[in-house]
Design a protein around this motif. Structure first.
Motif, PDB file in Angstrom:
ATOM      1  N   ARG A 100       0.828  -1.201   0.000  1.00  0.00           N
ATOM      2  CA  ARG A 100       0.000   0.000   0.000  1.00  0.00           C
ATOM      3  C   ARG A 100       0.868   1.260   0.000  1.00  0.00           C
ATOM      4  N   ALA A 101       1.882   1.302   0.851  1.00  0.00           N
ATOM      5  CA  ALA A 101       2.752   2.476   0.914  1.00  0.00           C
ATOM      6  C   ALA A 101       3.539   2.644  -0.385  1.00  0.00           C
ATOM      7  N   GLU A 103       2.702   1.581  -3.444  1.00  0.00           N
ATOM      8  CA  GLU A 103       1.817   2.004  -4.526  1.00  0.00           C
ATOM      9  C   GLU A 103       1.467   3.485  -4.418  1.00  0.00           C
ATOM     10  N   GLU A 104       1.230   3.954  -3.211  1.00  0.00           N
ATOM     11  CA  GLU A 104       0.934   5.375  -3.032  1.00  0.00           C
ATOM     12  C   GLU A 104       2.110   6.235  -3.472  1.00  0.00           C
ATOM     13  N   HIS A 105       3.315   5.811  -3.121  1.00  0.00           N
ATOM     14  CA  HIS A 105       4.507   6.576  -3.497  1.00  0.00           C
ATOM     15  C   HIS A 105       4.677   6.619  -5.009  1.00  0.00           C
ATOM     16  N   THR A 107       2.444   6.006  -7.407  1.00  0.00           N
ATOM     17  CA  THR A 107       1.344   6.706  -8.059  1.00  0.00           C
ATOM     18  C   THR A 107       1.540   8.218  -7.988  1.00  0.00           C
ATOM     19  N   ALA A 108       2.034   8.686  -6.857  1.00  0.00           N
ATOM     20  CA  ALA A 108       2.277  10.116  -6.691  1.00  0.00           C
ATOM     21  C   ALA A 108       3.344  10.626  -7.647  1.00  0.00           C
ATOM     22  N   HIS A 109       4.205   9.718  -8.125  1.00  0.00           N
ATOM     23  CA  HIS A 109       5.275  10.117  -9.046  1.00  0.00           C
ATOM     24  C   HIS A 109       4.996   9.673 -10.485  1.00  0.00           C
ATOM     25  N   HIS A 131      -3.865  -8.656  -4.632  1.00  0.00           N
ATOM     26  CA  HIS A 131      -3.630  -7.215  -4.722  1.00  0.00           C
ATOM     27  C   HIS A 131      -3.740  -6.694  -6.151  1.00  0.00           C
ATOM     28  N   LEU A 308      -2.357   0.599 -13.783  1.00  0.00           N
ATOM     29  CA  LEU A 308      -3.112   1.569 -12.991  1.00  0.00           C
ATOM     30  C   LEU A 308      -4.004   2.403 -13.893  1.00  0.00           C
TER      31      LEU A 308
END
Length: 309
Positions: A100-101, A103-105, A107-109, A131, A308
């Motif tokens: 989760r952490a 993917e968030e990182h 996606t933000a980039h 997942h 994504l």
């Protein structure tokens, strides 16, 4: 017992040793040391947005993730998530928190596709599929007993061919960069990579603390590098070849095998007792070469992909 995820701290020895310990327990075929972790964290190209993560429980590192973008690809948005949890601490939610952490990182980039190497075991594969990841290619890890195994005898190079250690190129490694770039471009992969940044290659490959120019072997044809095998070591007993390749114009002459044999013999003479390497399962020619040397498959990973958006 609460599990939390945070960034790896390059200035915390316990973090570095914990990260290396988990990686070795989960994937003992790759070389990782605290020093190599610091190097990756501080030297990888900024465009990689590299972010190593740890999962911690009661002050102990029980899981890790290496998270980055493939900045060498001409196609933007290719993200990588490699998550490993200590085999003694699975089923506690560490893997899910790390994914989760990560993917968030990414996606933000700007990541649009995510790739993850997963050890080929039913539980690991099911975890990836839960997942949203789908299986793609696979790769084998190989191990060779250098201390007790029998290497093929050394052979004299054919006329016009000379074998030299990579350390002979210390003053100007650019010819090895160019050879590495050409051969890497032809490696089987889900993502095309292009080595065009010489300075980044120097930082990430040539100056890597595990890289051994002395045990790297280069085959020269008429004075120019034509084939090579790149070596890394843990400085103790473990040696690995992380890339072996031949320039397109010189393939089919056995030069890669010649270079690798020379490197293996010198590694054994230097006191290394275990040799490791890895190959995509579709790379039949290199798998055949490694089996000729006596390597045996010791593990397999499957590449999983998630799109994504």
């Amino acid at each position: 017992m609460t599990v939390t995820v945070r960034d790896l701290r390059a200035d915390a020895r316990a973090d570095l040793e914990g990260f290396a310990r988990v990686r070795h327990a989960a994937l003992p075929f790759l070389l990782v040391t605290p020093e190599s972790l610091v190097h990756d964290l501080t030297r990888l190209h900024p465009d990689a947005h590299y972010r190593p993560l740890v999962a911690e429980a009661d002050g102990e590192v029980i899981g890790t993730a290496q998270v980055h973008l493939t900045h060498e690809s001409a196609e933007p948005g290719q993200g990588n998530i490699n998550v490993y949890v200590h085999p003694g601490h699975t089923r506690r939610g560490a893997g899910t928190l790390l994914v989760r952490a990560a993917e968030e990182h990414l996606t933000a980039h700007g990541a649009t596709r995510l790739f993850a190497w997963v050890v080929d075991r039913p539980g690991n594969r099911a975890f990836a599929e839960r997942h949203g990841y789908g299986a793609s290619r696979s790769a084998h890890f190989f191990r060779l007993d250098l201390a007790n195994g029998a290497l093929p005898p050394l052979q004299d190079p054919p006329p016009g061919v000379e074998l030299r250690p990579g350390s002979d190129f210390a003053a100007d490694p650019r010819p090895l960069f160019e050879l590495d770039a050409e051969t890497t471009a032809d490696e089987p992969s889900d993502v095309d990579t292009e080595f065009t940044d010489y300075e980044a290659w120097l930082e990430e490959t040539w100056r890597h603390p595990l890289f051994s120019p002395a045990l790297t072997t280069v085959a020269l044809v008429d004075g120019r590098p034509a084939a090579f095998t790149a070596a890394r070591t843990d400085g103790a007993t473990r040696y690995a070849t992380v890339m072996t390749g031949t320039a397109r114009a010189h393939r089919g002459r056995g030069l890669a095998k010649l270079a690798k044999n020379d490197s293996l013999h010198r590694a054994r003479a230097a006191g290394y007792s275990e040799a490791f390497t890895g190959n995509d399962t579709g790379n039949g020619p290199m798998i055949a070469i490694n089996k000729w040397f006596g390597y045996e498959i010791c593990g397999t990973e499957v590449r999983y992909v998630r799109a994504l958006g």
